[in-house]
Motif scaffolding. Structure first.
Motif, mmCIF file in Angstrom:
data_model
loop_
_atom_site.group_PDB
_atom_site.id
_atom_site.type_symbol
_atom_site.label_atom_id
_atom_site.label_comp_id
_atom_site.label_asym_id
_atom_site.label_seq_id
_atom_site.Cartn_x
_atom_site.Cartn_y
_atom_site.Cartn_z
ATOM 1 N N THR A 168 -3.334 -4.679 2.948
ATOM 2 C CA THR A 168 -2.255 -3.709 2.765
ATOM 3 C C THR A 168 -2.759 -2.349 3.227
ATOM 4 O O THR A 168 -3.900 -1.977 2.962
ATOM 5 C CB THR A 168 -1.783 -3.684 1.295
ATOM 6 O OG1 THR A 168 -0.633 -2.850 1.175
ATOM 7 C CG2 THR A 168 -2.867 -3.180 0.349
ATOM 8 N N GLY A 194 0.844 -1.188 0.000
ATOM 9 C CA GLY A 194 0.000 0.000 0.000
ATOM 10 C C GLY A 194 0.871 1.226 0.000
ATOM 11 O O GLY A 194 1.827 1.326 -0.764
ATOM 12 N N TYR A 232 -6.660 -2.392 3.055
ATOM 13 C CA TYR A 232 -7.322 -2.800 1.829
ATOM 14 C C TYR A 232 -7.022 -4.277 1.566
ATOM 15 O O TYR A 232 -5.858 -4.696 1.584
ATOM 16 C CB TYR A 232 -6.867 -1.937 0.658
ATOM 17 C CG TYR A 232 -7.482 -0.559 0.686
ATOM 18 C CD1 TYR A 232 -7.081 0.378 1.622
ATOM 19 C CD2 TYR A 232 -8.495 -0.207 -0.201
ATOM 20 C CE1 TYR A 232 -7.659 1.640 1.676
ATOM 21 C CE2 TYR A 232 -9.083 1.052 -0.165
ATOM 22 C CZ TYR A 232 -8.665 1.971 0.777
ATOM 23 O OH TYR A 232 -9.250 3.207 0.821
ATOM 24 N N LEU A 280 -3.046 0.050 -6.054
ATOM 25 C CA LEU A 280 -2.848 -1.235 -5.395
ATOM 26 C C LEU A 280 -2.883 -2.347 -6.432
ATOM 27 O O LEU A 280 -3.580 -2.247 -7.443
ATOM 28 C CB LEU A 280 -3.931 -1.483 -4.354
ATOM 29 C CG LEU A 280 -4.100 -0.421 -3.265
ATOM 30 C CD1 LEU A 280 -5.208 -0.842 -2.302
ATOM 31 C CD2 LEU A 280 -2.801 -0.206 -2.533
ATOM 32 N N VAL A 296 -3.232 1.550 3.543
ATOM 33 C CA VAL A 296 -3.213 2.820 2.809
ATOM 34 C C VAL A 296 -3.469 3.928 3.829
ATOM 35 O O VAL A 296 -4.455 3.887 4.562
ATOM 36 C CB VAL A 296 -4.291 2.848 1.709
ATOM 37 C CG1 VAL A 296 -4.426 4.239 1.133
ATOM 38 C CG2 VAL A 296 -3.942 1.836 0.626
ATOM 39 N N ARG A 316 -12.244 -2.885 1.993
ATOM 40 C CA ARG A 316 -11.396 -2.170 2.920
ATOM 41 C C ARG A 316 -11.964 -2.234 4.331
ATOM 42 O O ARG A 316 -13.168 -2.365 4.519
ATOM 43 C CB ARG A 316 -11.198 -0.725 2.481
ATOM 44 C CG ARG A 316 -12.385 0.196 2.644
ATOM 45 C CD ARG A 316 -12.051 1.576 2.095
ATOM 46 N NE ARG A 316 -13.069 2.555 2.416
ATOM 47 C CZ ARG A 316 -13.032 3.813 2.000
ATOM 48 N NH1 ARG A 316 -12.026 4.235 1.239
ATOM 49 N NH2 ARG A 316 -13.990 4.656 2.339
#
Length: 119
Positions: free
Chosen positions: A113, A9, A95, A20, A115, A37
């Motif tokens: 990941t 991310g 995410y 992504l 963000v 997410r």
């Protein structure tokens, strides 16, 4: 062996962009289909849809993603991308890539990941 491998991310400023990626395993039956997410402080069961291929040609987006986020892939067996533009601090989340084994119907998730969008 991970069935879905997410790219890193990252950190973006408000108004910025990130992309992504999610690569399905080499198994011929695994497809990466969409992204969800998880906002910080929520439980895994509260993962919210970002966007997903409902079939090979159609994509469903969450209202917050429409006009800002774009899901793409070359074909159902290829890497899935989520292009995120005009990011806002409210987009800060983990995410998760979502996919499926088209033979067994089993659902798979990436590890998630992070963000982070700063104001």
């Amino acid at each position: 062996q991970a069935q879905l491998v997410e790219g890193r991310g990252g950190l973006a400023q408000s108004g910025g962009s990130l992309t992504l990626s999610c690569a399905p395993s080499r198994s011929f039956s695994i497809e990466a289909r969409g992204w969800y997410r998880l906002l910080l402080g929520k439980t895994r069961e509260q993962r919210a849809l970002v966007g997903i291929f409902t079939d090979s040609d159609h994509i469903k987006y969450a209202d917050f993603a429409k006009g800002r986020f774009t899901l793409s892939r070359a074909n159902p067996k290829s890497t899935l991308y989520l292009q995120m533009n005009n990011l806002e601090p409210e987009d800060t989340a983990l995410y998760y890539c979502n996919g499926e084994d088209v033979l067994s119907g089993e659902t798979y998730w990436g590890v998630g990941t992070l963000v982070t969008v700063s104001s």
